[in-house]
Design an enzyme around this catalytic site. Structure first.
Site, PDB file in Angstrom:
ATOM      1  N   CYS A  16      32.834  81.607  62.400  1.00 49.05           N
ATOM      2  CA  CYS A  16      34.225  81.178  62.300  1.00 49.05           C
ATOM      3  C   CYS A  16      35.126  82.369  61.953  1.00 49.05           C
ATOM      4  CB  CYS A  16      34.341  80.031  61.294  1.00 49.05           C
ATOM      5  SG  CYS A  16      35.895  79.134  61.417  1.00 49.05           S
ATOM      6  N   HIS A  74      29.964  75.909  62.873  1.00 45.24           N
ATOM      7  CA  HIS A  74      29.353  76.233  61.579  1.00 45.24           C
ATOM      8  C   HIS A  74      27.914  75.710  61.472  1.00 45.24           C
ATOM      9  CE1 HIS A  74      32.898  77.663  59.302  1.00 45.24           C
ATOM     10  NE2 HIS A  74      33.588  76.853  60.085  1.00 45.24           N
ATOM     11  N   GLU A 131      25.766  76.622  59.392  1.00 43.21           N
ATOM     12  CA  GLU A 131      25.412  76.534  57.968  1.00 43.21           C
ATOM     13  C   GLU A 131      25.892  75.231  57.344  1.00 43.21           C
ATOM     14  OE1 GLU A 131      28.107  77.762  59.044  1.00 43.21           O
ATOM     15  OE2 GLU A 131      29.649  78.063  57.521  1.00 43.21           O
TER      16      GLU A 131
END
Lengths: 221, 85
Positions: free
Chosen positions: A86, A194, A196
């Site tokens: 990002c 994302h 994560e």
């Protein structure tokens, strides 16, 4: 394997990355403040999401000149893994580690949603546990996520197989539905979604797990 | 050394999709300004800087644009002539 998570003023996904690495992957991670001039012996560098420097001037434009970035660029030039997620992707583009740039979403609206992305290339150190063509459910949260590059650059990265992920339904107007790319050498990857934040079912998806597990397998290999 | 004021206009690279400019043009149309064929929204940066001469100040700002103020992939820039402060 040790990870450095670079924290800029305005980073806000640094803890998500830390949790993914330490709690899910079982590896060691350290936050590295952007003013530091070393990477604390890390093998992998993560540039996390957020709004470094309030996105002043352009997303990532000022963070790119933080002292630690000199080390991050040297790390990347040595062929060691660098992952930009990002805002980290925006910073990596501004730093010239990846081609192209990220511009305001076509809709002019911030997009926060779980989106489907397709694995375009499974033979990278970040994606080797996925199948090529596999679709993943991963959140995006960005206002400046529209990937752009000159037509020749787009043709080149397509030709060289540097497009790693593509949106199934394009949420931001990115050229050629590009969600994530890598550099020519394959050691620097940047993506707007994302992974994560897709590590546990409670958060809606575990499709991000294999991204980090791939890294473990890919770097160890 | 003298002090100069140098201003830079930064606009989205011609030919690239400019949704912000399109939105502004659309709003102008809805206000009845039907003659508007395009709008582009950029940045205007005003610098105060020291240099040997006006042309040296301009050259330095050009270098600043290349390194930081503008993104060569997505933006065009135009530097106004430096004026003494």
């Amino acid at each position: 394997m040790k990870f450095a998570i670079v924290t800029f003023p305005g980073s806000n996904c640094d803890y998500d990355a830390y949790r993914a690495i330490v709690d899910h992957l079982g590896c060691e991670a350290e936050y590295v403040w952007h003013k530091e001039t070393g990477l604390r012996g890390a093998d992998v560098v993560i540039l996390p999401g957020g709004f470094s420097y309030g996105d002043y001037l352009r997303s990532g434009a000022i963070a790119r000149f933080s002292p630690v970035m000199r080390e991050v660029i040297a790390h990347a030039k040595r062929g060691a893994p660098v992952l930009g997620i990002c805002n980290g992707f925006q910073i990596a583009c501004e730093a010239g580690l990846l081609p192209g740039a990220l511009m305001r979403n076509r809709s002019l609206q911030f997009v926060s949603a779980a989106v489907r992305i397709r694995v375009e290339k499974a033979s990278t150190m970040f994606t080797n546990l996925y199948r090529e063509g596999e679709e993943l459910l991963v959140p995006v949260a960005h206002g400046d996520g529209r990937y752009v590059a000159a037509t020749e650059t787009l043709d080149r990265i397509e030709g060289e197989g540097q497009v790693v992920f593509r949106y199934v339904e394009n949420p931001n107007g990115s050229e050629r539905d590009i969600a994530g790319i890598m550099n020519e050498a394959g050691n620097v990857v940047g993506l707007m979604p994302h992974p994560e934040r897709a590590m546990e079912l409670e958060l809606g998806s575990t499709d991000g797990l294999r991204f980090f597990e791939s890294l473990l397998a890919g770097v160890a290999a | 050394m003298a002090r100069f004021r140098v201003a830079v206009h930064i606009t989205p690279r011609k030919g690239l999709l400019d949704p912000q400019g399109q939105a502004v043009a659309g709003a102008l149309h809805s206000l009845g300004f039907s003659g508007v064929s395009a709008a582009h929204v950029g940045r205007y940066i005003v610098l105060e800087t020291e240099a040997e001469s006006a042309s040296a100040a301009g050259a330095e700002v050009k270098a600043m644009c290349g390194k930081l103020l503008a993104n060569p992939v997505t933006e065009d820039f135009e530097i106004e002539p430096a004026t003494p402060l």
